[in-house]
Write an enzyme that holds these catalytic residues in place. Sequence first.
Site, PDB file in Angstrom:
ATOM      1  CG  ASP A  96       8.140  -2.687  -4.848  1.00 39.24           C
ATOM      2  OD1 ASP A  96       8.844  -1.605  -4.540  1.00 39.24           O
ATOM      3  OD2 ASP A  96       6.975  -2.939  -5.137  1.00 39.24           O
ATOM      4  CG  ASP A 150       4.847   0.013  -0.370  1.00 41.27           C
ATOM      5  OD1 ASP A 150       5.010   0.014   1.314  1.00 41.27           O
ATOM      6  OD2 ASP A 150       5.741   0.895   0.189  1.00 41.27           O
TER       7      ASP A 150
END
Length: 213
Positions: free
Chosen positions: A8, A10
């Site tokens: 991922d 953020d």
Amino acid sequence: MIELVIFDNDGVLVDSERLANTILAGLLTEAGLPYTFEEAVRDFMGGSMASMRQKTEAELGRPLPADLEDRYHQQLFDGFAHLQPIKGVEAVLDHLDARGITYCLASSGTHQRIRTALTAVGFLDRFEGRIFSAEDVAHGKPAPDLFLHAAGSMGVKPAGCLVIEDSPLGVAAAVAAGMKVFGYAGMTDPAKLSDANTVFDDMAALADLIDRA
């Protein structure tokens, strides 16, 4: 055996979640739906802007301002001038490179947001050609579509993938995709990541966890 590590963005690669959710809470409050930072994290972290709009408009009973996303991204990108990578994650990428383990990125953010963030922290070259966004699929997290799209594009079956996530939505998406998932509790309550195969709170430990996966 792990053939592909899917990160991922953020909160896992770049330290952007505090800024992003502070901005979002302010804009929603301004639009007539009072939100705190903590509530924004609880309800929206790991999800797409489209899912945020759908949820909040149902709660508000009317449309949000049409330019809310544009204003959000403008404030966010202005803040990216000071963006930093998650402490310890660059060493993890170096470790994967040294071991010859392929990695990519799959995020609920737009391609513009992802590329702006990666450029700000000097990671764009490391992920160029291996960036996947919720814009690429019909259904974002917690649906498995994004992770399956990333794996398929990289030529790896789900069983050979390890996802690194920091949100409950992302963990749910990885589980639904049939992938192993490690939950990073850097800013998230570990209990909310309990469906992950492993939950960890120190990015410096990730390289060893991957070696033992």
